[in-house]
Structure formats: C-alpha cells, structure tokens
Design a protein around this motif. Structure first.
Motif, PDB file in Angstrom:
ATOM      1  N   PRO A   1      22.543  34.497  71.532  1.00 38.85           N
ATOM      2  CA  PRO A   1      23.852  34.052  70.543  1.00 38.85           C
ATOM      3  C   PRO A   1      24.880  35.534  70.739  1.00 38.85           C
ATOM      4  O   PRO A   1      26.058  35.495  70.575  1.00 38.85           O
ATOM      5  CB  PRO A   1      23.328  34.213  69.321  1.00 38.85           C
ATOM      6  CG  PRO A   1      21.862  33.565  69.565  1.00 38.85           C
ATOM      7  CD  PRO A   1      21.386  34.062  70.899  1.00 38.85           C
TER       8      PRO A   1
ATOM      9  N   GLU B   1      27.050  35.202  73.534  1.00 38.78           N
ATOM     10  CA  GLU B   1      28.179  34.178  73.679  1.00 38.78           C
ATOM     11  C   GLU B   1      29.170  35.183  72.843  1.00 38.78           C
ATOM     12  O   GLU B   1      30.318  34.991  73.070  1.00 38.78           O
ATOM     13  CB  GLU B   1      27.812  33.231  72.721  1.00 38.78           C
ATOM     14  CG  GLU B   1      26.735  32.289  73.585  1.00 38.78           C
ATOM     15  CD  GLU B   1      26.303  30.776  72.708  1.00 38.78           C
ATOM     16  OE1 GLU B   1      26.614  30.891  71.664  1.00 38.78           O
ATOM     17  OE2 GLU B   1      25.508  30.027  73.338  1.00 38.78           O
TER      18      GLU B   1
ATOM     19  N   SER C   1      23.543  24.099  71.512  1.00 42.87           N
ATOM     20  CA  SER C   1      23.937  25.628  71.948  1.00 42.87           C
ATOM     21  C   SER C   1      22.975  25.874  73.215  1.00 42.87           C
ATOM     22  O   SER C   1      22.123  25.387  73.618  1.00 42.87           O
ATOM     23  CB  SER C   1      23.232  26.554  70.724  1.00 42.87           C
ATOM     24  OG  SER C   1      21.808  26.515  70.784  1.00 42.87           O
TER      25      SER C   1
END
Length: 631
Positions: A385, A388, A469
């Motif tokens: 995460p 990203e 994801s």
C-alpha cells in the motif's frame, strides 16, 4: 506417508522387476515399514509404506480392484475418507481395510478421474487403468505431496514421488536442464512445472495427468485456486461472522488431522500459526498433546523460551532442543541426500532438525504451514500500500533516479529497498521483493549478465490476476507458486527424511477457499498481519504471548559462509569449478564470492543457492560412489 513409483514401457517388453525395486527403494526413508510391487508385462507400480492408518497387512499397496482392472498406489492422506467410504459402500463397493488408500481406489472405480475433486487432503496418487490402457496421476489442491513424471515417445513413461527414483532408473538420459537451473537461481526453486532434469515435469497442484502410449500426457485442473479467487465474491458478514466461520473450519481441519493409529504431535515454533494449531489440538485434552521446539544458542534466532511459555499456558507437553551452529551444519549431508531437487531456502536446516526431534517420539506432526500466504504474514505485503501511494505522488523519473543511486548505499537492506523505487507499478514493486528475489535480484543480474526475469514474471502474474489489490494478488502468487515450489517442498523433504508425516490444517482445501474469500482487512489490518489468525488466537492465549515480532525459522548462513563453510564456498564455487559446470560465468561468480567474504556485500542467499546446486549435482547426478561429506 509413503513413496510411489511406476514404469510403463511402450515397446511391450516386460519390465525388469529388479530395476523397479531398486527405483522404489530409493524411497525407503519415505516408507520404512513395508514395500510392495505389482507388475504385469510392460507396466509396474511400486510402493514404500509408512503405516499411519490401519497398520495391518490389509493396507498394503499396490491395491487392486476386485476384477484386477485398476491398480493404485497412494502417498498421503484423504481426511474426508470416512464420508467418502460411507457413500461408496452405499453404492455397493466392498472394503477390506480401514485405510483411506482403499477409499481412493474405490473412488476411482466409481467416478474415474472426477474422484480427485472429492478428496480433501494431501496426496499423490497413481492409477493404472488396464481397461483404458492409461496411467492417471493426481496431486492435492495445495501441492503438499510431490509427484514427478517423464515421457519418452515410443519408449517409456515413468513417475515417482521424487527425482531420485527417476535418476536411478533412467540414469544419464535425464541430464540437468540448464534453462531450469537459471530459473532456480532467479527464484530460489524451480518455479514452474519443469523439474531440474530434462523432460521431467511435476503434476501441478490441484491437477491430474493422464498418460497414453502415443502422446504427451494430458494435464487437467480439478481445482484452480487462481480461478477460485477471481470468481469468488468477497464474503459478506461482519467480523464476528468471519471469525466464527474461520474458527469452525480450522477446528474441523485440526480434528480431521488427528486421525492416526500411531503417536502424534505438533511443531511449536512460538509463532501465531503453530500456536493456533496447538491451541485447537488442546481443546479436548491438553495432557495428550505433545509439541516439539528447536532453539538456537544465538539469541537473535532463538524462540524456544517463548514457545515454552505458550506450551505452559496451553497445558501441553513441550520438548525443546537447543542447537549450536555446528549441530545444524552437521545435518548438511542429510540435506543433500534427501533434497533430491535443490532449493535455496536455508530454513530447511532447522526444519530438518525439528523433524528429527519430533520423530524420536511421534510418527505424525501437525504444522502451521500455509498461513502466511493465505492470511498475509510477510512483511513485504505491508509495503505494497505504501508503494502504491508513493507511485501516485513521485514521478517515475524521480523513482528511477533513486533506484540508480541505491547502489551507492552501504547497507544491503536499505540498498534493496531503494532499488525497488524504480518500479513502474505496484505489480513490479512486489516482483522486486518477496522470498529470495528481494535479496538476490541485483546479484542475479550480475551473475547472469542480464536483467533478472523473475520480478517481471511475478509482475506479469499480478497484472493478469489483479484481484482487489496488488497485496491480494501477491498473496495469491505466493500461495500458488512460492508455497508449493519452495515451502511445501522443504517441509515434505525434511519430514520425510526421517519418516515423519507432517500435516498442515491451514492447507485444508476449505481453509484455502475461506482465506481467498475474506475481505483483505480480515487478513491484513493496518500494520497487523494475519489479523484473523491473531484475533482467534486471543481466545486461547494472552495478548503478550501473541503480539511480538516475527523472527522466522532460519539460520545464520551469511556468517557460516564467511567462517565454517568458507572452505566449501571457495572450493565448490572457485573459478575452475564453475567453469567445469558451464552454467555461469566463472569471473562473475567469483566476484560475488569475494564480495561476500570481504564483507562489502551480503550475497548469502544467492551463494547458498549456488552451493546447494553444486552439492545436488555432485551427489545425485555425478553418481559419486562415496557418501557425500563436507570437505
């Protein structure tokens, strides 16, 4: 647990029974209790038995159908065999033993190759179907049990639990596959269906292969976790509903793995995975549960005291053995002998040690394997995460500049992290990390003299299967590639080296399906990995015994390569030795050795992989007449 082999000669000549017996008996460690052989003209099946359920002679294999049409050999366990047996008995099938092996045979008679989708277990199965004149091989959904085969048009079809029987039977016809060798150094294990020997393949997890005499075997999927994860909508329900569903399936998975007619225990490392397994085992009768823990005399690698506290809290019997570094190194000959396909994970050494400890007391041990890949247990999942978000705000040119400058940073860990800044998307960022790749990408580039393909191939998988994801896609990659190719290979070979059956409740097919149907925040929540596993474990252990940093089950190989193993490293990876093998440029390889020995770089994982490769070739391919021994 067992070992299986088979031969089918296409020219019609009768098989040489002595040759098949020699092939079979390379697997005596997988099945020390009994041996069986069935041969009929050009076809033979062999079996080595480790007796677990129904220890009588009624459980011997190969097993035959009443009409002699079907012959079967089996390695593993089918945990739902009692339910299947009742169904088959209702259809008129007779049973002469209490084994799950006979259920496998009768199930094939009833449903043909469709039977494998009905099995919940860990298994490798081979069936000779005399009426259809075909050999059918099948492997469990997670890939816990190994199964290899080789086909030569117009000549023969061979299969075996491991490579050693194939090498024994076919000898020099099965040379080392150079393309797979290079994939091995890229990934740390052979990453696909091709084995390290030319023309040898594995049956993929969740698949069966059908061999005929006139064509290459046809491979069919009966369970594909990738398709399941893509097609399964995220389960609805609140946290309590997810938690109760997880508790129910884990409790049943554990209880179904406690069926055995021999002593049974569990590995207890001190981590949350093995702790949950032991807690569920102890629900009925803690006094009956035996656990086994390996400790190290170096505190940074030792979790034995923590494991002992968990065992005390749960009221189970825990046996601990603390090892010195030399104790672990003394196992290297066994590592080389029983790992008949190389892998670069040096946690195989402590896994072999805990297997030896457990086998002194029990024949079956439950393990926590599979939880990290299913429920998000690795640190590199947490980095996704952040990566990203980073890519959303930092221009690609700036990221590339940071990655280029990374080589100037002295810390190897920081250098690897900064090098990932050059990733163009989250999929490639994941590909540049993970098991083995994160520590070796730069060094593999230098060794092979080309851009390392491994990160791009991993990224391509994530791109083709994005799920919700990149974190979920990465977990799916690990569950379908790294888990069967590396971790389960390790546990199978290490446990079977000492004739110990290792069972993992987390690899129950129902647990796999539940895990990849959960919302991501039930697996990873904030900085908490394996959230649902930890949350359930809180019902059995206090928080202070759960929430602690993951140490991992590993060994100080970087130090050993500069000290105890320095002679091995300098001798087996000398320029002359590398040139003689012909796989790699000797100057490039020696540069990596020199940098590691001088302490300017940490190349431990890649150099260990190269050492294991050399040991494997010497022991298994060069047919050295002497026992393997360190110089």
């Amino acid at each position: 647990m067992c070992g299986i082999v088979g031969v089918w000669q296409f020219d019609g000549r009768a098989v040489d029974r002595a040759a098949v017996e020699a092939m079979r008996d390379t697997l005596v460690h997988r099945g020390p209790d009994d041996a069986g052989l069935w041969a009929d003209g050009p076809v033979a099946l062999g079996h080595r038995r480790l007796s677990i359920i129904d220890l009588s002679q009624a459980g011997r294999m190969p097993m035959s159908s009443p009409d002699g049409r079907v012959q079967a050999v089996f390695n593993g366990e089918v945990y739902n065999f009692r339910t299947l047996r009742a169904e088959l008995e209702a259809k008129g099938h007779p049973f002469h033993s209490g084994t799950d092996s006979e259920v496998v045979l009768r199930a094939y008679e009833q449903w043909g190759a469709d039977c494998f989708d009905r099995f919940n277990g860990m298994f490798a199965v081979a069936v000779w179907d005399g009426r259809e004149r075909r050999m059918v091989l099948a492997r469990d959904a997670a890939g816990q049990k190994p199964l290899y085969y080789a086909y030569r048009p117009g000549r023969w079809f061979l299969f075996a639990s491991t490579l050693a029987p194939l090498i024994r039977y076919a000898g020099g016809e099965l040379g080392v596959d150079e393309a797979v060798v290079k994939d091995y150094v890229r990934f740390g294990f052979p990453p696909g269906e091709r084995a390290m020997l030319k023309g040898v393949h594995t049956v993929p997890p969740g698949s069966f292969a059908i061999a005929h005499s006139d064509r290459q075997p046809d491979v069919h999927r009966y369970f594909d976790l990738t398709n399941y994860a893509e097609q399964t909508a995220t389960r609805q329900g609140d946290e309590r509903a997810h938690l109760e569903a997880f508790r129910d399936v884990m409790r049943d998975a554990v209880q179904s793995r406690l069926v055995a007619d021999v002593p049974l225990g569990a590995f207890l490392s001190g981590g949350v995975d093995s702790s949950l397994i032991v807690a569920l085992m102890a629900e009925r009768d803690p006094d009956a549960v035996k656990t086994y823990t390996i400790g190290f005399d170096q505190p940074e690698f030792d979790e034995s005291e923590h494991a002992a506290r968990i065992a005390t809290h749960l009221g189970v019997q825990n046996t601990v053995r603390v090892l010195r570094g030399q104790d672990v190194l003394d196992q290297l000959p066994d590592l080389v002998r029983f790992f008949d396909e190389p892998m670069a994970d040096y946690s195989a050494l402590p896994t072999l040690a805990v297997s030896k400890l457990a086998r002194e007391h029990v024949t079956v041990a439950l393990t926590g394997d599979g939880a990290d890949e299913e429920f998000g247990g690795y640190k590199y999942y947490l980095a996704q995460p952040a990566a990203e978000r980073y890519m959303d705000v930092v221009p690609a040119t700036a990221g590339a500049a940071v990655a280029k400058a990374a080589r100037l940073v002295p810390s190897s860990g920081a250098r690897r992290m900064l090098a990932r800044s050059g990733a163009t998307d989250a999929a490639l960022f994941f590909g540049l990390g993970g098991f083995y790749r994160g520590a070796t990408t730069e060094a593999v580039n230098r060794l092979l003299g080309e851009e390392n393909e491994a990160p791009m191939r991993v990224a391509a998988f994530l791109g083709a299967h994005p799920l919700g994801s990149s974190v979920e896609a990465g977990m799916l990659y690990d569950a379908t590639h790294t888990l069967p190719g590396a971790w389960l290979h390790k546990v199978d070979r290490a446990s079977m080296a000492v004739s110990l059956e290792a069972r993992s409740p987390f690899l129950d097919r129902r647990v796999l399906e539940l895990a990849f149907g959960l919302p991501l925040d039930m697996r990873i929540r904030g900085r908490h990995k394996k959230y649902i596993v930890r949350r359930l474990l809180r019902d059995y252990l206090p928080v202070e015994l759960i929430e602690r940093p993951k140490q991992g089950f590993t060994a100080p190989v970087g130090h050993w390569l500069r000290n105890e193993l320095r002679g091995e490293l300098e001798g087996r990876l000398s320029k002359e030795a590398v040139r003689r093998r012909g796989f790699f440029d000797p100057d490039r390889a020696w540069t990596l050795v020199r940098e590691h020995l001088e302490g300017t770089h940490d190349h431990a994982q890649l150099l260990w992989a190269l050492l294991v490769l050399e040991w494997w070739i010497e022991h298994h391919i060069d047919y050295s007449p002497r026992d393997f021994a360190l110089r």
